[in-house]
Design an enzyme around this catalytic site. Structure first.
Site, PDB file in Angstrom:
ATOM      1  N   GLU A 116       0.919  -1.262   0.057  1.00 20.86           N
ATOM      2  CA  GLU A 116       0.239   0.087  -0.090  1.00 20.86           C
ATOM      3  C   GLU A 116       0.670   1.281   0.140  1.00 20.86           C
ATOM      4  OE1 GLU A 116      -3.357  -0.096  -0.431  1.00 20.86           O
ATOM      5  OE2 GLU A 116      -2.936  -2.140  -0.503  1.00 20.86           O
ATOM      6  N   CYS A 117       1.967   1.198   0.189  1.00 16.29           N
ATOM      7  CA  CYS A 117       3.066   2.250   0.473  1.00 16.29           C
ATOM      8  C   CYS A 117       3.808   2.338  -1.122  1.00 16.29           C
ATOM      9  CB  CYS A 117       3.919   1.968   1.373  1.00 16.29           C
ATOM     10  SG  CYS A 117       5.303   3.158   1.363  1.00 16.29           S
TER      11      CYS A 117
END
Length: 140
Positions: free
Chosen positions: A10-11
């Site tokens: 998600e980063c």
């Protein structure tokens, strides 16, 4: 030894670091630490190898660090480490291990020092900043 990345998909920085590693020709071992969690010896070993402390590895944004009271300077490293075991998202990412060392690869160009080969260019950071030009020269 292969390259290992403790990765959060998600980063954006973590995704970019993974893409840089793969573009270099390496096939990294990807550890989705939000799913697997951490162990105390694992974190202590990674932090020691990377020259970090629990406080310097603490993710202070987009994490529950403030809610848990971990930003107060009086909070001990042991308390931060214990919180990291309960909340894996508190560990800043990505952490990359290679034969050249262990680093918290934030900013993403930090990973370039850990690679055996630079990826071919052009390549950019997650924010569009050039990292490697079309001739394969490192810019960052």
């Amino acid at each position: 030894m292969s390259i290992v990345i403790h990765h959060n998909p998600e980063c954006g920085t973590s995704r970019n670091v993974l893409a840089i590693i793969e573009a270099s020709g390496a096939t990294p071992v990807v550890i989705p630490y939000l799913e697997t969690g951490w162990t105390r010896p694992q974190l202590l070993g990674l932090f020691a190898a990377a020259g970090l402390t629990p406080r310097t590895a603490l993710r202070t944004t987009k994490s529950p660090a403030a809610e848990l009271g971990l930003l107060d300077p009086s909070v001990s490293d042991d308390a931060i480490l214990a919180a990291m075991l309960d909340h894996p998202v508190l560990v800043n990412r990505p952490i990359v291990c290679s034969p050249k060392g262990v680093r918290l690869c934030r900013p993403s160009e930090t990973v370039l020092d850990l690679l055996g080969n630079l990826p071919p260019g052009p390549m950019e950071k997650e924010d569009g900043t050039p990292l490697i030009d079309a001739e394969g020269n490192r810019l960052a």
